[in-house]
Design an enzyme around this catalytic site. Structure first.
Site: not given
Length: 418
Positions: A20, A90, A118, A162, A301, A332, A400
């Protein structure tokens, strides 16, 4: 919708889905090339659909057939105004804000789920200094206008990579040269390296500095046909299942990938699992496991599924440098601790991580998926070492990032009912 997972012994082979992270980047580079590009293979997760929708909102044209995405960027930036709906992604939001600003588009960014909450403050502080007006009440919707100017951009490295990737996409398009300078040490550096590597395949050069990056202005993205990597982040779920309870091979993962999450193989070795890497495949077999220390700064992640693995390792595993997980699709750290605790695990939540004491097996039970794809997929992996069935809410949140997860889960013997 709930999903119930039955205890099982994972056995078999599965192909990793397209990355992804890689596909996001390739779509943006292809759209900025001004020509026709193909990207393959592509899986249409909700996040990827969001990035496709955003480049189309800016004037690109796309079509997908047989997992091949064609992007025609001839009309990119042909619209003076646009609404960019980023869904819950995001990556899409943070990549596209500077891109739209570089094109001088008056854009409104919208989102759903937890995305409007966020952080975007890095852009609302940095972009106005470079000619872009930002209007927001603290989250989404975000309205921007004006055209991005080149220069120096001072960006913290410990919030999200990001933001840096978003600027890297945009700054080569500007007339003058630019620098991105770090104000704090970088985390998730692998994702920035992936951005730079993808841009290079579309003809863009980025120079690495001691404390950031130098970006020459006036560059042009070159149309290119792009082959995507297999996704190490998603492959990790099956590798951990093999480590917990069986013998699983994942094909289509490139050891030379820029993805930081390829470190999963090394971490599973640290736990004591048998890990065999040959060509583009990784085989993971169950062995007695021991606790280890996990610095999650570069692999955030992986934390939920590595915490699952830690439940079956003798001793106390500590996960550190993971505070950024509190601003993901869920908090998380909290939701991973809650998931494992609800199933019989022994987990203590720390300010920036987790402390997991190994148990002989998980009891099973009910868990809250928290509308978080990685929590739900981690619950599925728990069934590889559970004494009883596991029922988890928000079954379809996997769309997602990994819409084919349940089909691939069944290929290694996973038993579930929605």
């Amino acid at each position: 919708m709930n999903v119930t997972f039955q205890p099982f012994a994972p056995m078999g082979t599965v192909d990793a889905p397209p990355s992804k992270s890689d596909v996001h980047r390739a779509i943006i580079c292809a759209a900025l090339s001004g020509g026709v590009c193909t990207i393959a293979p592509v899986a249409l997760s909700n996040d990827i659909r969001a990035t496709i929708a955003c480049v189309e909102a800016l004037g690109a044209v796309t079509k997908i057939e047989n997992n091949i995405l064609t992007v025609d960027g001839e009309g990119m930036f042909s619209r003076e105004r646009a609404v960019l709906d980023c869904g819950e992604s995001g990556s899409t939001l943070r990549f596209m804000v500077p891109v739209a600003a570089a094109g001088g588009v008056a854009a409104t960014f919208a989102g759903s789920g937890r995305l409007p909450e966020r952080p975007i403050g890095i852009y609302t502080e940095a972009l106005p200094k470079a000619g872009v007006t930002c209007r927001t009440k603290g989250g989404l919707p975000l309205e921007i206008s004006g055209r991005l100017r080149s220069g120096d951009f001072l960006i913290p490295g410990d919030v999200s990579s990001q933001f840096i990737s978003g600027l890297l996409f945009a700054l080569p398009l500007l007339r003058g040269d630019s620098r991105i300078l770090l104000t704090t040490p970088i985390q998730s550096a692998g994702y920035i390296n992936m951005t730079i590597r993808t841009m290079a395949k579309f003809g863009i050069e980025i120079s690495i500095l001691d404390n950031g990056w130098y970006i020459r202005g006036g560059q042009h993205y070159v149309p290119s046909d792009y082959r995507t990597d297999g996704d190490w982040s998603q492959a990790a779920f099956f590798m951990v299942a093999g480590a917990i309870g069986g013998d699983v091979t994942v094909r289509g993962v490139n050891i030379d990938s820029a993805q930081g999450d390829k470190r999963i193989a090394a971490v599973l070795r640290d736990f004591g699992a048998e890990v065999i890497q040959e060509g583009g495949s990784v085989r993971v077999r169950k062995q007695p496991m021991r606790a280890t220390e996990i610095d999650a700064s570069q692999i955030p992640d992986l934390v939920p599924v590595l915490a699952v693995c830690a439940c079956f390792a003798e001793g106390v595993t500590r996960v550190t440098n993971a505070a950024r997980l509190r601003i993901k699709e869920s908090d998380r750290l909290r939701t991973t601790a809650a998931l494992l605790s609800s199933l019989g695990g022994n987990v203590r939540e720390l300010p920036d991580g987790l402390e997991i004491t190994g148990v002989k097996s998980l009891a099973g039970g009910s868990a809250d998926g928290c509308n978080d794809h990685r929590i739900v997929m981690s619950a599925a992996v728990c069934a590889a070492g559970a004494a009883g069935e596991i029922t988890c809410s928000d079954a379809m949140s996997i769309n997602k990032s990994y819409p084919d997860f349940y089909a691939d889960y069944a290929k290694i013997g996973g038993i579930f009912q929605k």
